[in-house]
Scaffold this motif. Sequence first.
Motif, PDB file in Angstrom:
ATOM      1  N   GLN A 159       1.314  -1.319  -0.032  1.00 43.62           N
ATOM      2  CA  GLN A 159      -0.065  -0.122   0.043  1.00 43.62           C
ATOM      3  C   GLN A 159       1.027   1.461   0.128  1.00 43.62           C
ATOM      4  O   GLN A 159       0.296   2.389  -1.079  1.00 43.62           O
ATOM      5  N   LEU A 160       2.229   1.265   0.955  1.00 45.61           N
ATOM      6  CA  LEU A 160       2.914   2.334   0.607  1.00 45.61           C
ATOM      7  C   LEU A 160       3.470   2.902  -0.606  1.00 45.61           C
ATOM      8  O   LEU A 160       3.264   3.695  -0.892  1.00 45.61           O
ATOM      9  N   ARG A 161       4.080   1.344  -0.949  1.00 45.40           N
ATOM     10  CA  ARG A 161       4.609   1.867  -2.600  1.00 45.40           C
ATOM     11  C   ARG A 161       3.553   2.270  -3.723  1.00 45.40           C
ATOM     12  O   ARG A 161       3.416   3.210  -4.615  1.00 45.40           O
ATOM     13  N   LYS A 162       1.660   1.691  -3.379  1.00 46.70           N
ATOM     14  CA  LYS A 162       1.438   2.303  -4.475  1.00 46.70           C
ATOM     15  C   LYS A 162       0.849   3.977  -3.511  1.00 46.70           C
ATOM     16  O   LYS A 162       0.602   4.532  -4.997  1.00 46.70           O
ATOM     17  N   ALA A 163       0.986   3.989  -3.198  1.00 46.63           N
ATOM     18  CA  ALA A 163       0.288   5.347  -2.797  1.00 46.63           C
ATOM     19  C   ALA A 163       1.795   6.407  -3.381  1.00 46.63           C
ATOM     20  O   ALA A 163       1.356   7.888  -3.760  1.00 46.63           O
ATOM     21  N   PHE A 164       3.051   6.358  -3.326  1.00 44.72           N
ATOM     22  CA  PHE A 164       3.741   6.992  -3.715  1.00 44.72           C
ATOM     23  C   PHE A 164       4.009   7.089  -5.117  1.00 44.72           C
ATOM     24  O   PHE A 164       4.192   8.003  -5.947  1.00 44.72           O
ATOM     25  N   ASP A 165       3.363   5.321  -5.627  1.00 52.17           N
ATOM     26  CA  ASP A 165       3.742   5.943  -7.197  1.00 52.17           C
ATOM     27  C   ASP A 165       2.045   6.451  -8.055  1.00 52.17           C
ATOM     28  O   ASP A 165       2.355   7.363  -8.680  1.00 52.17           O
ATOM     29  N   CYS A 166       1.161   6.490  -6.658  1.00 46.35           N
ATOM     30  CA  CYS A 166      -0.061   7.443  -7.376  1.00 46.35           C
ATOM     31  C   CYS A 166       0.274   8.978  -7.298  1.00 46.35           C
ATOM     32  O   CYS A 166       0.680   9.878  -8.345  1.00 46.35           O
ATOM     33  N   LEU A 167       0.864   9.428  -6.251  1.00 49.60           N
ATOM     34  CA  LEU A 167       1.701  10.566  -5.967  1.00 49.60           C
ATOM     35  C   LEU A 167       2.299  11.046  -7.836  1.00 49.60           C
ATOM     36  O   LEU A 167       2.230  12.658  -7.781  1.00 49.60           O
ATOM     37  N   LEU A 168       3.551  10.440  -7.835  1.00 49.98           N
ATOM     38  CA  LEU A 168       4.079  10.553  -8.709  1.00 49.98           C
ATOM     39  C   LEU A 168       2.740  10.412 -10.139  1.00 49.98           C
ATOM     40  O   LEU A 168       3.521  11.644 -11.217  1.00 49.98           O
ATOM     41  N   GLU A 169       2.130   9.603 -10.320  1.00 51.18           N
ATOM     42  CA  GLU A 169       1.512   9.642 -11.527  1.00 51.18           C
ATOM     43  C   GLU A 169       0.863  10.967 -11.415  1.00 51.18           C
ATOM     44  O   GLU A 169       0.146  11.385 -12.567  1.00 51.18           O
ATOM     45  N   THR A 170       0.013  11.357 -10.257  1.00 52.24           N
ATOM     46  CA  THR A 170      -0.086  12.649  -9.854  1.00 52.24           C
ATOM     47  C   THR A 170       0.105  14.184 -11.038  1.00 52.24           C
ATOM     48  O   THR A 170      -0.443  14.484 -12.177  1.00 52.24           O
ATOM     49  N   ARG A 171       1.292  14.559 -11.090  1.00 52.60           N
ATOM     50  CA  ARG A 171       2.511  14.918 -11.571  1.00 52.60           C
ATOM     51  C   ARG A 171       1.775  16.396 -11.458  1.00 52.60           C
ATOM     52  O   ARG A 171       2.457  17.419 -11.862  1.00 52.60           O
ATOM     53  N   ARG A 172       1.498  16.401 -10.194  1.00 55.79           N
ATOM     54  CA  ARG A 172       1.217  17.521  -9.381  1.00 55.79           C
ATOM     55  C   ARG A 172       2.706  18.042  -9.330  1.00 55.79           C
ATOM     56  O   ARG A 172       3.535  17.177  -8.491  1.00 55.79           O
ATOM     57  N   PRO A 173       2.865  19.604  -8.975  1.00 55.97           N
ATOM     58  CA  PRO A 173       3.695  19.810  -8.031  1.00 55.97           C
ATOM     59  C   PRO A 173       4.127  19.220  -6.466  1.00 55.97           C
ATOM     60  O   PRO A 173       5.335  19.215  -5.857  1.00 55.97           O
ATOM     61  N   ASP A 174       2.811  19.504  -5.902  1.00 53.36           N
ATOM     62  CA  ASP A 174       3.065  19.485  -4.829  1.00 53.36           C
ATOM     63  C   ASP A 174       2.988  17.555  -4.369  1.00 53.36           C
ATOM     64  O   ASP A 174       3.542  17.225  -3.047  1.00 53.36           O
ATOM     65  N   ALA A 175       2.101  17.093  -5.011  1.00 56.64           N
ATOM     66  CA  ALA A 175       1.987  15.524  -5.002  1.00 56.64           C
ATOM     67  C   ALA A 175       3.955  15.119  -5.426  1.00 56.64           C
ATOM     68  O   ALA A 175       4.513  14.550  -4.751  1.00 56.64           O
ATOM     69  N   LEU A 176       4.982  15.351  -6.408  1.00 56.51           N
ATOM     70  CA  LEU A 176       5.792  14.998  -6.547  1.00 56.51           C
ATOM     71  C   LEU A 176       6.840  15.712  -5.544  1.00 56.51           C
ATOM     72  O   LEU A 176       8.236  14.966  -5.160  1.00 56.51           O
TER      73      LEU A 176
END
Length: 424
Positions: A159-176
């Motif tokens: 679940q931790l890795r999925k959350a990390f990957d989803c943050l990347l995939e948003t491409r939003r500055p705050d998420a990155l």
Amino acid sequence: MSGNAFLDGRRVSARDVIQAFLDEGHDAGVSQLRILLRDGSGDEVDELAGDALLAWPPRSRNLIDKVLCVVSEAALARLAARTVDVLEQAPPPDMRELCDLIIEAASLQIGPALQAHLGRLFALAPNRGHTCEDWPWRAAQAEDVAFLADQLVTQDPKQLRKAFDCLLETRRPDALALAIDAYPTMALRYPLPQLLRSVDHDGPGQPLYPGNCAHLIFPPNYIEEGSADPAPGAQHPSWTLPGDGALHRFGGVGSGTCGLCAGRLHHLVTLPEYAIFGMHGADASALSLEVCLSCLGWERGMLFYRHDHNGLAHALDHGAVIPKFPANPLAPTEVRLAPTPARWTWQSWDGGNLHRIGGPPVWIQHADYPDCPACARTMRFAMQLNSYLPTTDETEWWLWGSGGIGYVFQCHPCRTIAYFWQCT
């Protein structure tokens, strides 16, 4: 589309199409689907995106993309919402596969419509393990980023890795920025710059592609796929976008010389500089994109050219080779540029017209951004061309490798252009 779709004097409905597949076999279903897509009204075609689609037989699901790209955005959004409900019912494998296809298409075409379902999709994970699993998160808003931040404190490594990957995939500055902060605790095998480039960024707020996108529109009958009426039914809409009126030279022999084999370069397309260099390009100047198709990918994996202020290409790679696969020039023609609507900004490898300038690249393998040979900065994506372009040999089509995509990158300060291709 015209008024109603008829077969032997009888109106064809979405239910008729599904029933034909189920009762009469694949060929009969294809025949009725073609009639409905070609001649049906918008409302009739949209019926295909109702519950009828969820009854589509498994062996004919390779046709579903032809439906999902022509139904209205509203119909596709309704279907996507219904699909999330179905996924929550733990459907059998055949239905799960169909749901995965629908969510993948919706992620590309109508991403914002999935934003309301992101929390549920995080748990359901359609397309689990595939490249497209986290695509829905491109629609994330601030509250969705906060949701993912909360998942970073979990003790579940998956679940931790999925959350990390989803943050990347948003491409939003705050998420990155959150992903970058979390990276040191993740024990990941890939370096952080590579992970950022996998979502086409060099860092928060540093996209490696221009936001504006345009498709190349070819004249009738130049490309078989893009100008015929492929079975079954209507063309992908990206083939017939309205052009900007101006004509741009495409194909033919180039003016420069290859630094490896000393042959004439192959001309790809001549465009206004701003189409490649963006706001940095001179509006009135033309840039002639040329490359040695005989050497690219075979003698060197990547080729670089510097463009003078007349827009002409000069090779930066030098050697003395005899090409193993001499290439003919692309058949000369003229193309128009068509501004790309939001629905086709994101595309997959089998997603219609992939001859395009700007927007995010369509990768076949992993994201691969070259460094400028002059300044070592990361080069930005400029354009791509798909395979199956005609050449001056009428018996031959141009393929990038085994039928992949050719990519063009640019470094405006150095006026450098890079080329390479990917295939399976």
